[in-house]
Design a protein around this motif. Structure first.
Motif, short mmCIF file in Angstrom:
data_model
loop_
_atom_site.label_atom_id
_atom_site.label_comp_id
_atom_site.label_asym_id
_atom_site.label_seq_id
_atom_site.Cartn_x
_atom_site.Cartn_y
_atom_site.Cartn_z
N THR A 44 41.10 22.44 18.59
CA THR A 44 40.62 21.34 17.77
C THR A 44 39.11 21.31 17.82
O THR A 44 38.48 22.14 18.47
N GLU A 45 38.50 20.37 17.11
CA GLU A 45 37.05 20.42 16.93
C GLU A 45 36.51 19.03 16.64
O GLU A 45 37.26 18.06 16.59
N GLU A 46 35.20 18.95 16.40
CA GLU A 46 34.53 17.66 16.24
C GLU A 46 33.59 17.68 15.05
O GLU A 46 32.70 18.54 14.97
N HIS A 47 33.79 16.75 14.12
CA HIS A 47 32.80 16.48 13.07
C HIS A 47 32.84 14.98 12.75
O HIS A 47 33.88 14.33 12.91
N HIS A 48 31.72 14.47 12.28
CA HIS A 48 31.58 13.03 12.09
C HIS A 48 31.18 12.67 10.66
O HIS A 48 30.41 13.38 10.01
N GLY A 49 31.74 11.55 10.20
CA GLY A 49 31.34 11.00 8.91
C GLY A 49 31.78 11.80 7.72
O GLY A 49 31.24 11.63 6.61
N ALA A 50 32.78 12.67 7.88
CA ALA A 50 33.23 13.51 6.77
C ALA A 50 34.13 12.71 5.84
O ALA A 50 35.04 12.01 6.28
N ALA A 51 33.89 12.84 4.55
CA ALA A 51 34.68 12.09 3.57
C ALA A 51 36.16 12.47 3.61
O ALA A 51 37.01 11.66 3.23
N ASN A 52 36.45 13.68 4.08
CA ASN A 52 37.85 14.13 4.11
C ASN A 52 38.52 13.85 5.45
O ASN A 52 39.59 14.38 5.74
N ASN A 53 37.91 13.02 6.29
CA ASN A 53 38.52 12.54 7.54
C ASN A 53 38.62 13.60 8.64
O ASN A 53 39.48 13.50 9.52
N TRP A 54 37.74 14.60 8.63
CA TRP A 54 37.72 15.62 9.68
C TRP A 54 37.69 14.94 11.04
O TRP A 54 36.96 13.97 11.26
N LEU A 55 38.48 15.42 11.98
CA LEU A 55 38.65 14.79 13.28
C LEU A 55 37.31 14.57 14.00
O LEU A 55 36.59 15.52 14.26
N SER A 77 36.76 23.30 20.31
CA SER A 77 35.82 24.33 19.87
C SER A 77 35.27 23.97 18.48
O SER A 77 35.86 24.32 17.47
N ALA A 78 34.20 23.22 18.50
CA ALA A 78 33.36 22.90 19.65
C ALA A 78 33.00 21.43 19.61
O ALA A 78 33.12 20.78 18.57
N ILE A 79 32.56 20.93 20.77
CA ILE A 79 31.94 19.62 20.77
C ILE A 79 30.48 19.76 20.37
O ILE A 79 29.87 20.82 20.54
N ILE A 80 29.94 18.69 19.82
CA ILE A 80 28.52 18.65 19.50
C ILE A 80 27.84 17.97 20.67
O ILE A 80 27.76 16.74 20.76
N GLY A 81 27.40 18.78 21.62
CA GLY A 81 26.96 18.28 22.92
C GLY A 81 25.96 17.15 22.89
O GLY A 81 26.15 16.12 23.55
N PRO A 82 24.86 17.25 22.14
CA PRO A 82 23.84 16.21 22.20
C PRO A 82 24.28 14.84 21.70
O PRO A 82 23.57 13.86 21.90
N VAL A 107 34.23 24.23 24.47
CA VAL A 107 33.06 24.98 24.01
C VAL A 107 32.03 23.95 23.57
O VAL A 107 32.32 23.09 22.73
N ALA A 108 30.85 24.02 24.14
CA ALA A 108 29.78 23.07 23.83
C ALA A 108 28.75 23.73 22.92
O ALA A 108 28.10 24.70 23.31
N GLY A 109 28.63 23.22 21.71
CA GLY A 109 27.60 23.68 20.78
C GLY A 109 26.63 22.55 20.49
O GLY A 109 26.74 21.45 21.06
N ILE A 110 25.67 22.82 19.59
CA ILE A 110 24.72 21.76 19.25
C ILE A 110 24.89 21.30 17.80
O ILE A 110 24.19 20.40 17.35
N GLY A 111 25.84 21.92 17.06
CA GLY A 111 26.09 21.49 15.70
C GLY A 111 25.07 22.05 14.72
O GLY A 111 24.12 22.74 15.10
N TYR A 112 25.28 21.73 13.44
CA TYR A 112 24.40 22.25 12.39
C TYR A 112 24.25 21.26 11.26
O TYR A 112 23.80 21.61 10.17
#
Length: 326
Positions: A44-55, A77-82, A107-112
């Motif tokens: 699973t993974e992490e995203h925020h504020g997505a109009a399509n309800n991404w987890l 894979s992955a968390i947005i660490g900061p 898995v810790a990433g910094i996102g994009y």
């Protein structure tokens, strides 16, 4: 035995509260089914504020999966660490590691996506320094000993189940990410098949006098959906795959490298490209992959269609993969 993964990001455009709740419950039931049949990992993974309800809350979802399963790992894979408070994250991951008996992989990433940082009022330009602080804090916190944190002495309990700590990898596609992993003696998870970056990471391990290893995606890591009639599923549900592919691609600038990045703009282009593949059980086996990543609820896929894919893989493919190893 190849690694077998079932991926969930719980995307559903235009969802109602009832339909999204049903999707989440179905994903947990699928995770339990995958566990009972012997699949390796839920991803699973992490995203925020997505109009399509991404987890947005992968650790909450991971906890629910652990409560429903006995053996299967959960890879975030992955968390947005900061975007995470380091002390709270250390506690949450320790509790998840204890609940699961050591089945948590992070898995810790910094996102994009700068807009995700804006939601939480975190400064985009400081993301590298914040990631350094996060990872350093996690490693200190999981010792159970007192340490200095932002000018004060703190101690985090309980200690995790896994020693010395839950499996934590540094993700990314940049030399900065590889250096960060090497400096801290953490394993490195390139976001695509990048042998040159793996070589750079190994050089930095020698430079820092640390030890580590690489978990790199194979050259091909397609997202799979199983069907008796792939033409039917492409015709009826190809739009779900395209929605997810275009959403993901729209978030990434040209210098971001990903194992599942698509350039398709139509369903026909997506089918020809091969990032998303709808295959029969026999075609699935013929792929000869190192990792079989099943994506049963991709892009808002109807739950019943997702279950058809799960059943075909677990009943018609997985036993033959195991037999080939035996």
């Amino acid at each position: 035995m190849p690694v077998t993964v079932v991926r969930f990001n719980l995307v559903e455009p235009d969802a109602t509260s009832e339909s999204l709740s049903a999707r989440y419950q179905a994903a947990l039931e699928m995770a339990k089914y995958a566990d009972d049949r012997g699949m390796s990992t839920v991803q699973t993974e992490e995203h925020h504020g997505a109009a399509n309800n991404w987890l947005p809350s992968p650790f909450t979802f991971a906890g629910a999966v652990f409560g429903a399963t006995r053996r299967i790992a959960v890879t975030v894979s992955a968390i947005i660490g900061p975007l995470h408070d380091p002390l709270r994250l250390a506690e949450e991951m320790a509790v998840l590691d204890l609940i699961s008996g050591g089945r948590l992989v992070t898995v810790a990433g910094i996102g994009y996506r700068p807009e995700e940082y804006a939601i939480f009022d975190v400064e985009w330009k400081r993301r590298g320094k914040l990631q350094d602080e996060l990872l350093e804090t996690l490693l200190k916190a999981w010792t159970g000993e007192e340490f200095e944190y932002r000018g004060r002495t703190v101690r985090i309990t309980p200690r995790p189940y896994t020693r010395p700590h839950p499996l934590l990898l540094v993700g990314g596609s940049s030399q900065a990410a590889a250096r960060r992993a090497a400096r801290l003696g953490l394993p490195f998870f390139p976001s695509a098949h990048l042998p040159e970056l793996e070589a750079y990471y190994k050089e930095r391990l020698v430079e820092y006098g640390t030890e580590g290893w690489t978990m790199m995606p194979p050259a091909e890591t397609p997202l799979l959906h199983l069907a008796e009639d792939p033409d039917r599923v492409w015709a009826e549900h190809g739009g779900h795959f395209l929605h997810e592919a275009r959403t993901y691609a729209s978030w990434q600038s040209g210098d971001i490298r990903s194992a599942v990045k698509s350039g398709a703009t139509t369903v026909d282009e997506l089918r020809a490209e091969g990032v998303y593949r709808i295959v029969t059980p026999d075609e699935c086996l013929a792929q000869g992959l190192e990792n079989y990543v099943l994506h049963p609820l991709s892009g808002g896929m109807p739950v019943d269609e997702g279950w058809r894919s799960m059943h075909l893989f677990c009943e018609n493919v997985l036993p033959r993969l195991k037999a080939a190893e035996g």
